[in-house]
Write an enzyme that holds these catalytic residues in place. Sequence first.
Site, short mmCIF file in Angstrom:
data_model
loop_
_atom_site.label_atom_id
_atom_site.label_comp_id
_atom_site.label_asym_id
_atom_site.label_seq_id
_atom_site.Cartn_x
_atom_site.Cartn_y
_atom_site.Cartn_z
N HIS B 103 -3.91 42.68 -16.11
CA HIS B 103 -4.18 42.76 -17.55
C HIS B 103 -5.17 41.66 -17.81
CE1 HIS B 103 -0.08 44.26 -17.21
NE2 HIS B 103 -0.40 45.12 -18.02
N HIS B 123 -4.67 47.28 -21.29
CA HIS B 123 -5.31 48.70 -21.61
C HIS B 123 -6.68 48.29 -22.05
CE1 HIS B 123 -3.11 47.26 -25.18
NE2 HIS B 123 -4.07 47.94 -25.61
N GLY B 157 -6.48 54.41 -23.43
CA GLY B 157 -7.30 55.15 -24.47
C GLY B 157 -8.74 55.72 -23.98
N MET B 177 -2.79 58.81 -19.48
CA MET B 177 -1.73 59.12 -19.86
C MET B 177 -1.68 60.16 -21.13
SD MET B 177 0.82 55.71 -19.93
CE MET B 177 2.32 56.46 -20.13
N SER B 178 -1.60 59.63 -22.37
CA SER B 178 -1.65 60.63 -23.42
C SER B 178 -2.87 61.56 -23.53
CB SER B 178 -1.44 59.82 -24.69
OG SER B 178 -2.09 58.54 -24.85
#
Lengths: 203, 203
Positions: B103, B123, B157, B177-178
């Site tokens: 990170h 992220h 994102g 992911m999403s």
Amino acid sequence: MGKQLHLISDGNFTKQHLQIIKQIHRDIDFLHIREKKKTAKEIMEIIEALESIEIPLAKVIVNDRADIAVMKQCAGVQLAYHSPSMPLVKKCFSALLTGKSVHSLLEAEQAQQEGADYVLYGHLYPSRSKPGQQPRGLADLREITNVLSVPVYAIGGITPERTKEVMKAGAAGAAVMSGIWKVDNPVQTVEAYREVLDTWEGG
Amino acid sequence: MGKQLHLISDGNFTKQHLQIIKQIHRDIDFLHIREKKKTAKEIMEIIEALESIEIPLAKVIVNDRADIAVMKQCAGVQLAYHSPSMPLVKKCFSALLTGKSVHSLLEAEQAQQEGADYVLYGHLYPSRSKPGQQPRGLADLREITNVLSVPVYAIGGITPERTKEVMKAGAAGAAVMSGIWKVDNPVQTVEAYREVLDTWEGG
């Protein structure tokens, strides 16, 4: 082989546990690190803390995580229902002593068939760690030790006073949690277990 | 090496996920099994379900558990802050591709120094998986890809539309992911990612 005493961590490992281990480790055969809520990193830190006070890791068995046992050169891994399958662990990490936690004759037989080096059977007596669950009892333990050829260690409410009847039922030793962690004098208590185990002259 | 697309499981793996994977696996480079709340047994069952629909496990990376990756002959293991230490994993399980989730530049540099084969950095953008957390942004990604010699995959994102600017910042690929699990048409979406990644002609 002499009867064994296994000490199982209680899921809430602290510096106090380390202090107790420091005093008694010569009198226990294996220390199981069973800290289900801790991360891999935290478990490895516990093992490193044990190393730092010179506990031989050849006495340490890691719950569930074969990778940690391999990386830290511990004695072995203890598998439960939620763990990787015994045959794969035996195949891929054959240097590890591999135990299985079992709760019935059926589970015990399966574990042996799958290559378990030993089984941990319980819980035997009403236990502070398993409130409300029906204990298995000595007759069931006797049945299992009659059938199995691998060592059966009994767990669950075993006090020094009860240790003799547990050995009489064919156990290869006793595994203890609160019976050591929660008593006023762990050193004296471990000596009391050891006394029964070391003077046992039955099978 | 071509730019990669990594699909990360979202911690709630179901049969629906399996159906999506079945349709898109040819277009993804790696599938990460990241199911922090599941037991080892459950994670192994997911991997066996992938095997049963003929997903090559050489595309599967297991989060945190090197032992499962070894036992199921998966491609590798993804380590996070709470995982075993990189140097020990590399030393004991050298056949595994070993990634680290980072990170910051500092964490990324440390991971590389400790032997990480790649890092997952994020992220990047505001993400449904990390509500309320401040995204890192492209400038920080650029700084990290400038400094590191191992591949840096960006996560958080990243949509197909944003993928080009992420590659422009030096990423070796995108991890999603999403962006795949939660869209109406995963097949079409994966193709859209792939289109950007495969036609990228920068460094």
